[in-house]
Design a protein around this motif. Sequence first.
Motif, PDB file in Angstrom:
ATOM      1  N   VAL A 272      54.192  24.235  26.438  1.00 43.08           N
ATOM      2  CA  VAL A 272      54.518  25.423  25.601  1.00 43.08           C
ATOM      3  C   VAL A 272      53.195  26.500  25.591  1.00 43.08           C
ATOM      4  O   VAL A 272      53.501  27.478  25.443  1.00 43.08           O
ATOM      5  N   ALA A 273      52.125  26.089  25.433  1.00 44.90           N
ATOM      6  CA  ALA A 273      50.931  26.789  25.091  1.00 44.90           C
ATOM      7  C   ALA A 273      50.710  27.614  26.378  1.00 44.90           C
ATOM      8  O   ALA A 273      50.544  28.661  26.471  1.00 44.90           O
ATOM      9  N   VAL A 274      50.927  26.941  27.714  1.00 42.81           N
ATOM     10  CA  VAL A 274      50.494  27.742  28.800  1.00 42.81           C
ATOM     11  C   VAL A 274      51.492  28.791  29.000  1.00 42.81           C
ATOM     12  O   VAL A 274      51.323  29.899  29.436  1.00 42.81           O
ATOM     13  N   TYR A 275      52.958  28.499  28.734  1.00 47.65           N
ATOM     14  CA  TYR A 275      53.814  29.542  29.133  1.00 47.65           C
ATOM     15  C   TYR A 275      54.065  30.515  28.027  1.00 47.65           C
ATOM     16  O   TYR A 275      54.465  31.658  28.010  1.00 47.65           O
ATOM     17  N   PHE A 276      53.639  30.212  26.594  1.00 52.14           N
ATOM     18  CA  PHE A 276      53.730  31.090  25.769  1.00 52.14           C
ATOM     19  C   PHE A 276      52.624  32.020  26.004  1.00 52.14           C
ATOM     20  O   PHE A 276      52.815  33.274  25.829  1.00 52.14           O
ATOM     21  N   THR A 277      51.187  31.577  26.110  1.00 55.26           N
ATOM     22  CA  THR A 277      50.324  32.405  26.591  1.00 55.26           C
ATOM     23  C   THR A 277      50.507  33.458  27.918  1.00 55.26           C
ATOM     24  O   THR A 277      50.157  34.615  27.919  1.00 55.26           O
ATOM     25  N   SER A 278      51.291  32.891  28.979  1.00 64.25           N
ATOM     26  CA  SER A 278      51.891  33.643  29.954  1.00 64.25           C
ATOM     27  C   SER A 278      52.771  34.718  29.502  1.00 64.25           C
ATOM     28  O   SER A 278      52.672  35.802  30.056  1.00 64.25           O
ATOM     29  N   TRP A 279      53.713  34.422  28.605  1.00 65.51           N
ATOM     30  CA  TRP A 279      54.550  35.496  28.106  1.00 65.51           C
ATOM     31  C   TRP A 279      53.730  36.449  27.487  1.00 65.51           C
ATOM     32  O   TRP A 279      53.971  37.694  27.706  1.00 65.51           O
ATOM     33  N   LEU A 280      52.612  36.268  26.624  1.00 69.88           N
ATOM     34  CA  LEU A 280      52.152  37.302  25.936  1.00 69.88           C
ATOM     35  C   LEU A 280      51.287  38.158  26.891  1.00 69.88           C
ATOM     36  O   LEU A 280      51.053  39.365  26.524  1.00 69.88           O
ATOM     37  N   VAL A 281      50.897  37.906  28.153  1.00 67.78           N
ATOM     38  CA  VAL A 281      50.263  38.826  28.976  1.00 67.78           C
ATOM     39  C   VAL A 281      51.222  39.100  30.291  1.00 67.78           C
ATOM     40  O   VAL A 281      50.603  39.943  31.087  1.00 67.78           O
ATOM     41  N   SER A 282      52.555  38.903  30.079  1.00 76.84           N
ATOM     42  CA  SER A 282      53.454  39.235  31.105  1.00 76.84           C
ATOM     43  C   SER A 282      53.816  40.855  31.022  1.00 76.84           C
ATOM     44  O   SER A 282      53.550  41.379  29.907  1.00 76.84           O
ATOM     45  N   PRO A 283      54.464  41.213  32.027  1.00 76.76           N
ATOM     46  CA  PRO A 283      54.667  42.854  31.771  1.00 76.76           C
ATOM     47  C   PRO A 283      55.612  43.245  30.510  1.00 76.76           C
ATOM     48  O   PRO A 283      55.080  44.393  30.065  1.00 76.76           O
ATOM     49  N   ARG A 284      56.367  42.318  29.965  1.00 79.47           N
ATOM     50  CA  ARG A 284      56.976  42.716  28.971  1.00 79.47           C
ATOM     51  C   ARG A 284      56.351  41.906  27.500  1.00 79.47           C
ATOM     52  O   ARG A 284      57.106  42.047  26.682  1.00 79.47           O
ATOM     53  N   GLY A 285      55.146  41.526  27.915  1.00 82.66           N
ATOM     54  CA  GLY A 285      54.630  40.843  26.439  1.00 82.66           C
ATOM     55  C   GLY A 285      53.846  41.834  25.710  1.00 82.66           C
ATOM     56  O   GLY A 285      53.332  42.888  26.245  1.00 82.66           O
ATOM     57  N   PRO A 286      53.389  41.364  24.619  1.00 82.91           N
ATOM     58  CA  PRO A 286      52.658  42.359  23.675  1.00 82.91           C
ATOM     59  C   PRO A 286      51.240  42.605  24.131  1.00 82.91           C
ATOM     60  O   PRO A 286      50.782  43.607  23.643  1.00 82.91           O
ATOM     61  N   TYR A 287      50.805  41.924  25.008  1.00 84.76           N
ATOM     62  CA  TYR A 287      49.401  42.205  25.392  1.00 84.76           C
ATOM     63  C   TYR A 287      48.988  42.198  26.795  1.00 84.76           C
ATOM     64  O   TYR A 287      47.800  41.875  27.263  1.00 84.76           O
ATOM     65  N   HIS A 288      50.146  42.642  27.686  1.00 81.72           N
ATOM     66  CA  HIS A 288      49.724  43.015  28.952  1.00 81.72           C
ATOM     67  C   HIS A 288      48.792  43.933  29.107  1.00 81.72           C
ATOM     68  O   HIS A 288      49.312  45.350  28.894  1.00 81.72           O
ATOM     69  N   GLY A 289      47.602  43.905  29.781  1.00 80.39           N
ATOM     70  CA  GLY A 289      46.570  44.798  29.594  1.00 80.39           C
ATOM     71  C   GLY A 289      46.399  45.680  31.031  1.00 80.39           C
ATOM     72  O   GLY A 289      45.800  46.742  30.799  1.00 80.39           O
ATOM     73  N   THR A 290      47.024  45.106  32.249  1.00 79.99           N
ATOM     74  CA  THR A 290      46.555  46.000  33.527  1.00 79.99           C
ATOM     75  C   THR A 290      47.949  45.769  34.245  1.00 79.99           C
ATOM     76  O   THR A 290      48.823  45.066  33.974  1.00 79.99           O
ATOM     77  N   GLN A 291      48.119  46.930  35.069  1.00 72.59           N
ATOM     78  CA  GLN A 291      49.280  46.876  35.928  1.00 72.59           C
ATOM     79  C   GLN A 291      49.427  46.088  37.003  1.00 72.59           C
ATOM     80  O   GLN A 291      50.467  45.685  37.476  1.00 72.59           O
ATOM     81  N   TRP A 292      48.306  45.522  37.298  1.00 74.65           N
ATOM     82  CA  TRP A 292      48.188  44.713  38.848  1.00 74.65           C
ATOM     83  C   TRP A 292      48.007  43.187  38.532  1.00 74.65           C
ATOM     84  O   TRP A 292      47.947  42.456  39.444  1.00 74.65           O
ATOM     85  N   ALA A 293      47.904  42.653  37.338  1.00 72.16           N
ATOM     86  CA  ALA A 293      47.786  41.352  37.034  1.00 72.16           C
ATOM     87  C   ALA A 293      48.193  41.266  35.640  1.00 72.16           C
ATOM     88  O   ALA A 293      48.178  42.084  34.816  1.00 72.16           O
ATOM     89  N   ASN A 294      48.606  39.851  35.436  1.00 71.55           N
ATOM     90  CA  ASN A 294      49.182  39.616  33.897  1.00 71.55           C
ATOM     91  C   ASN A 294      47.911  38.863  33.402  1.00 71.55           C
ATOM     92  O   ASN A 294      47.309  37.806  33.355  1.00 71.55           O
ATOM     93  N   GLN A 295      47.173  39.710  32.540  1.00 70.84           N
ATOM     94  CA  GLN A 295      46.099  39.521  32.044  1.00 70.84           C
ATOM     95  C   GLN A 295      45.857  40.745  30.896  1.00 70.84           C
ATOM     96  O   GLN A 295      46.743  41.565  30.806  1.00 70.84           O
ATOM     97  N   THR A 296      44.953  40.415  29.987  1.00 74.53           N
ATOM     98  CA  THR A 296      44.586  41.344  28.644  1.00 74.53           C
ATOM     99  C   THR A 296      43.841  42.185  28.963  1.00 74.53           C
ATOM    100  O   THR A 296      43.150  42.523  30.300  1.00 74.53           O
ATOM    101  N   VAL A 297      43.539  42.928  28.410  1.00 75.68           N
ATOM    102  CA  VAL A 297      42.067  44.202  28.335  1.00 75.68           C
ATOM    103  C   VAL A 297      40.961  43.322  28.491  1.00 75.68           C
ATOM    104  O   VAL A 297      41.057  41.917  28.036  1.00 75.68           O
ATOM    105  N   ARG A 298      39.624  43.793  28.977  1.00 78.94           N
ATOM    106  CA  ARG A 298      38.551  43.277  28.806  1.00 78.94           C
ATOM    107  C   ARG A 298      38.141  43.105  27.209  1.00 78.94           C
ATOM    108  O   ARG A 298      38.530  44.126  26.494  1.00 78.94           O
ATOM    109  N   VAL A 299      37.451  42.037  27.135  1.00 84.08           N
ATOM    110  CA  VAL A 299      36.828  41.819  25.619  1.00 84.08           C
ATOM    111  C   VAL A 299      35.884  42.673  25.593  1.00 84.08           C
ATOM    112  O   VAL A 299      35.195  43.265  26.517  1.00 84.08           O
TER     113      VAL A 299
END
Length: 350
Positions: A145-172
Amino acid sequence: MRLVKELALVGVSLLLAFAVGALVAKVSGLSPLAVYRELVRGAFGDQYRIFQTLTQATPIMFTSLSFLLAFRCGLFNIGAEGQLYMGAFFGAWAGFTFVLPPYLHTAVALLVGALAGAFWGFIPAWLRARRGTNEFVTTMMLSYVAVYFTSWLVSPRGPYHGTQWANQTVRVLASAELPRFVRGMQLHWGLVIAGLFALFLWYFLFRTPRGYEIRAVGQNPRAAQYAGIDVPRVMILSLTLAGALAGLGGAAEILGTHRRFIEFFSPGYGWDGIAGGLIARAHPLAVIPAAILIGALRAGGMGMDRAGVAPSDFVTLLQGIVIFFLVAPELFRVFRRLRRERRVLVHSQP
């Protein structure tokens, strides 16, 4: 005397593991000498490789401590991977959301990650203590649940998708980053924090009343209850603290190594923590060399793959053989103890 016996057992297990690995390499048409030469060179060949080994070992120390704390209470925390991911994401979130002075920001981000992991550990702890639900199942389920929940958070439709080229947040923010030892290397102060927590956990388990209660419940929960120990409360405490340790490890990995949350960033540090805790025989201080050994297998395995002396599948197989031989003696002890307790329980029933 017991320490000498345990070290001898570990040494014999390592020799058997490498002998079997050499046999498998020979049968597969590979050179055992070249395989092991590149394994050692990939893990300890120069300063960069040594630092990479320690970088790999750092999150494994946290997840090993997480597993052994619950294990000392008689619980199997199979969910350190999920707790690691929750701590990693929320540590990163605190790192790019809050604006605080350096060091204070890092401490707050680490604390937020630990609290996220603690919450993820509290859920199966409460279910086990109050509803009798098997924590082996619930912690494993919550990991996915945690792995795929955090995956959704940074997915293109997630609220914390930070870059266009990868599923990740912005830099801290720079104020939240864990300092690194050497410029250009990934090894960071999370290694020191992990070592300090290993020392603290040793003191907590073996020098405090609360640690004694945890060990008493792990040895015999019925006897502990007769002695006046609140067994459900101790179970909740131990598994919640175990989740906090894994969450802290995830936050340290993000703030020190990656500097942003990345989808599927962990190659299995939570699962390695199970092996690390068992190799260490559930002793906090022994977690340090156990985690370095597993980190060396990971870093050395990547070196073998790069050198072309063995395919990646064989590298994974060799790592599995070594870990199996090191973990097997402790697993046999656990199964023997569980079988003995079950036999006593059956005979005690009218």
